[in-house]
Motif scaffolding. Structure first.
Motif, PDB file in Angstrom:
ATOM      1  N   ILE A   1       0.773  -1.270   0.018  1.00 12.37           N
ATOM      2  CA  ILE A   1       0.053  -0.061  -0.225  1.00 12.37           C
ATOM      3  C   ILE A   1       0.879   1.293   0.087  1.00 12.37           C
ATOM      4  O   ILE A   1       0.349   2.372  -0.475  1.00 12.37           O
ATOM      5  CB  ILE A   1      -1.018   0.027   1.182  1.00 12.37           C
ATOM      6  CG1 ILE A   1      -2.107   0.841   1.011  1.00 12.37           C
ATOM      7  CG2 ILE A   1      -0.004   0.068   2.579  1.00 12.37           C
ATOM      8  CD1 ILE A   1      -3.004   0.720  -0.096  1.00 12.37           C
ATOM      9  N   ASP A   2       2.114   0.939   0.373  1.00  9.97           N
ATOM     10  CA  ASP A   2       3.062   2.250   0.220  1.00  9.97           C
ATOM     11  C   ASP A   2       3.851   2.566  -0.991  1.00  9.97           C
ATOM     12  O   ASP A   2       4.835   3.362  -0.959  1.00  9.97           O
ATOM     13  CB  ASP A   2       4.063   2.306   1.609  1.00  9.97           C
ATOM     14  CG  ASP A   2       5.124   1.197   1.420  1.00  9.97           C
ATOM     15  OD1 ASP A   2       5.069   0.193   0.524  1.00  9.97           O
ATOM     16  OD2 ASP A   2       5.684   0.959   2.380  1.00  9.97           O
ATOM     17  N   GLY A   3       3.481   1.442  -1.849  1.00  7.95           N
ATOM     18  CA  GLY A   3       4.235   1.874  -3.337  1.00  7.95           C
ATOM     19  C   GLY A   3       5.298   0.894  -3.538  1.00  7.95           C
ATOM     20  O   GLY A   3       5.858   0.754  -4.545  1.00  7.95           O
ATOM     21  N   SER A   4       5.754   0.331  -2.493  1.00  7.16           N
ATOM     22  CA  SER A   4       6.899  -0.516  -2.472  1.00  7.16           C
ATOM     23  C   SER A   4       6.594  -1.808  -3.010  1.00  7.16           C
ATOM     24  O   SER A   4       5.138  -2.176  -3.009  1.00  7.16           O
ATOM     25  CB  SER A   4       7.641  -0.867  -1.078  1.00  7.16           C
ATOM     26  OG  SER A   4       6.712  -1.390  -0.132  1.00  7.16           O
ATOM     27  N   VAL A   5       7.502  -3.029  -3.355  1.00  6.34           N
ATOM     28  CA  VAL A   5       7.068  -4.159  -3.937  1.00  6.34           C
ATOM     29  C   VAL A   5       7.952  -5.098  -3.029  1.00  6.34           C
ATOM     30  O   VAL A   5       9.040  -5.028  -3.279  1.00  6.34           O
ATOM     31  CB  VAL A   5       7.357  -4.226  -5.385  1.00  6.34           C
ATOM     32  CG1 VAL A   5       7.012  -5.859  -6.064  1.00  6.34           C
ATOM     33  CG2 VAL A   5       6.463  -3.250  -6.231  1.00  6.34           C
ATOM     34  N   HIS A   6       7.251  -6.114  -2.522  1.00  7.00           N
ATOM     35  CA  HIS A   6       7.885  -7.253  -1.779  1.00  7.00           C
ATOM     36  C   HIS A   6       8.017  -8.636  -2.661  1.00  7.00           C
ATOM     37  O   HIS A   6       6.988  -8.800  -3.248  1.00  7.00           O
ATOM     38  CB  HIS A   6       7.275  -7.362  -0.522  1.00  7.00           C
ATOM     39  CG  HIS A   6       7.488  -6.156   0.656  1.00  7.00           C
ATOM     40  ND1 HIS A   6       7.352  -6.134   1.856  1.00  7.00           N
ATOM     41  CD2 HIS A   6       8.195  -5.030   0.383  1.00  7.00           C
ATOM     42  CE1 HIS A   6       7.733  -5.071   2.415  1.00  7.00           C
ATOM     43  NE2 HIS A   6       8.037  -4.263   1.579  1.00  7.00           N
ATOM     44  N   ALA A   7       8.784  -9.377  -2.446  1.00  2.27           N
ATOM     45  CA  ALA A   7       9.117 -10.530  -3.014  1.00  2.27           C
ATOM     46  C   ALA A   7       9.481 -11.574  -1.854  1.00  2.27           C
ATOM     47  O   ALA A   7      10.187 -11.473  -1.104  1.00  2.27           O
ATOM     48  CB  ALA A   7      10.202 -10.491  -3.948  1.00  2.27           C
ATOM     49  N   GLY A   8       8.468 -12.547  -2.085  1.00  3.64           N
ATOM     50  CA  GLY A   8       8.737 -13.687  -1.019  1.00  3.64           C
ATOM     51  C   GLY A   8       7.216 -14.117  -0.835  1.00  3.64           C
ATOM     52  O   GLY A   8       6.200 -13.916  -1.377  1.00  3.64           O
ATOM     53  N   PRO A   9       7.218 -14.917   0.493  1.00  5.99           N
ATOM     54  CA  PRO A   9       8.020 -15.327   1.417  1.00  5.99           C
ATOM     55  C   PRO A   9       8.646 -16.767   1.233  1.00  5.99           C
ATOM     56  O   PRO A   9       7.827 -17.342   0.326  1.00  5.99           O
ATOM     57  CB  PRO A   9       7.515 -15.321   2.654  1.00  5.99           C
ATOM     58  CG  PRO A   9       6.121 -15.375   2.366  1.00  5.99           C
ATOM     59  CD  PRO A   9       5.828 -15.211   0.940  1.00  5.99           C
TER      60      PRO A   9
END
Length: 398
Positions: free
Chosen positions: A262-270
């Motif tokens: 929601i903050d615009g970042s992109v996470h990869a995982g887990p």
């Protein structure tokens, strides 16, 4: 403490807070207390959540997960709109990266239809219209999937509970519970709390709390750590929505995926590796009691024997950023290890049966003067408002 509460909720994560709010709404004249051992609300599973509003597509039709997640996907959005909290219905893709994965993709599609999920099949070209950098042969689009900040939702729950007169206790670890003269006496790190009815939403420690009340849970909590990387800001353009693989049928987890936050970042995982501590967010975190309890449990060794090869792959991926990147390259081939920076980890409270099978549905145990949420991993955050309603519907108040 002289107050005798009608309800005492143990656990200040999103499930405990939503349950307390549901109690307030159902019985506004009853007193409610929430006990949280940490110095802030939503510190553990909720606070390390990936922020996905799940659709319910994966879950067995007719199960609690399927029913509560489908309803929760709508009620959590309604709550956000009502209280002006940010969320986005960005949708997600589940992608088959080879022809061999298409039958499993079709099975997910059929399950989604049975669960009433808004899911459509996409060709490779249609999928790449949404996610130009994705690699696939076919895909499913789940339009109702979204993203949100669950800590913000919890903060609003707390605000509403305070307005409704609930008593909220931080830094209050439950050490011992005894039953005396028709009431529960909870000895905590701060004070003694008395309650007529106990609701156990203790997450990673729910089975231990249940045992203090004389129950024998049908499963033990075994902690699995999920580690994430984050795409560098200049590489966020690679992902527009959420991109999931077809789950490996030989391993009971969804596999690494890309999540727009929601903050615009992109996470990869887990990934999914055994945690040596119930609240062990670092590889070096070890609690000998927690680890000994896991290793002494027959169900763990049966699970390890069944999924040993996949488990070793997960451990190796935990130790090797390059291998982690290679797993992600199955979805987006242009991602490299240099594009990834480490970010938070989470610990999943997974209930494991003595026969080595992972509990796939929520477990709610009911007693005369207590109720226990024994298995509530993902999608519990999405389902939290509905879990609270479900718990309240099961309580009989004289």
């Amino acid at each position: 403490m002289d107050t005798l509460y009608d309800f005492v909720v143990i656990g200040g994560g999103i499930v405990g807070l939503s349950t307390a709010l549901a109690l307030n709404k159902r019985w506004p004249d009853k007193s409610v207390a929430v006990l949280e051992k940490e110095s802030q609300w939503a510190f553990h599973q909720t606070g390390n959540n990936s922020g996905v509003i799940h659709s319910g597509i994966y879950y067995e039709p007719g199960s609690l997960k399927a029913r509560l997640c489908k309803a929760g996907c709508e009620s959590i959005v309604q709550f956000c709109e009502e209280h002006s909290l940010p969320y986005e219905r960005c949708g997600k893709l589940i992608v088959a990266t080879s022809e061999e994965e298409i039958p499993a993709l079709n099975a997910i599609y059929e399950k989604g239809l049975k669960n009433g999920t808004d899911v459509v099949k996409l060709t490779q070209a249609q999928a790449q219209d949404i996610e130009p950098h994705v690699q696939c042969v076919q895909a499913l689009q789940v339009k109702s999937t979204g993203i949100v900040g669950y800590k913000a939702i919890c903060n609003k729950f707390v605000e509403l509970l305070q307005e409704n007169g609930a008593d909220l206790f931080l830094n209050t670890r439950v050490k011992r519970i005894v039953e005396k003269q028709g009431e529960h006496i909870l000895e905590t790190s701060q004070c003694t709390v008395r309650g007529k009815f106990i609701i156990n939403c203790a997450g990673l420690f729910c089975d231990r709390i249940a045992k203090q009340l004389g129950l024998k849970p049908p499963a033990k909590i075994v902690p699995f750590r999920g580690e994430y990387y984050e795409l560098k800001p200049e590489k966020r353009y690679l992902v527009n929505t959420l991109i999931y693989p077809v789950p490996n049928p030989d391993f009971p987890f969804l596999g690494v995926h890309f999540t727009k936050m929601i903050d615009g970042s992109v996470h990869a995982g887990p990934n999914a590796v055994l945690s040596f501590k119930r609240e062990g967010y670092k590889k070096t975190d070890i609690d000998l009691i927690d680890l000994g309890e896991t290793l002494a449990y027959p169900g763990f060794w049966k699970l390890a024997f069944k999924y040993g090869d996949e488990g070793l792959k997960e451990m190796w991926r935990s130790l090797s950023k390059a291998r982690f990147a290679r797993s992600l390259q199955k979805l987006i081939p242009t991602v490299t290890a240099d594009d990834l920076v480490p970010t938070h980890a989470g610990v999943r409270a997974q209930a494991l049966r003595p026969d080595g099978s992972l509990v796939q549905d929520f477990i709610i145990l009911e007693e005369a003067t207590s109720l226990h949420v024994i298995n509530a991993p993902s999608p519990a955050a999405t389902s939290s408002i509905e879990i609270g309603k479900e718990i309240v519907s099961r309580i009989q108040v004289a």
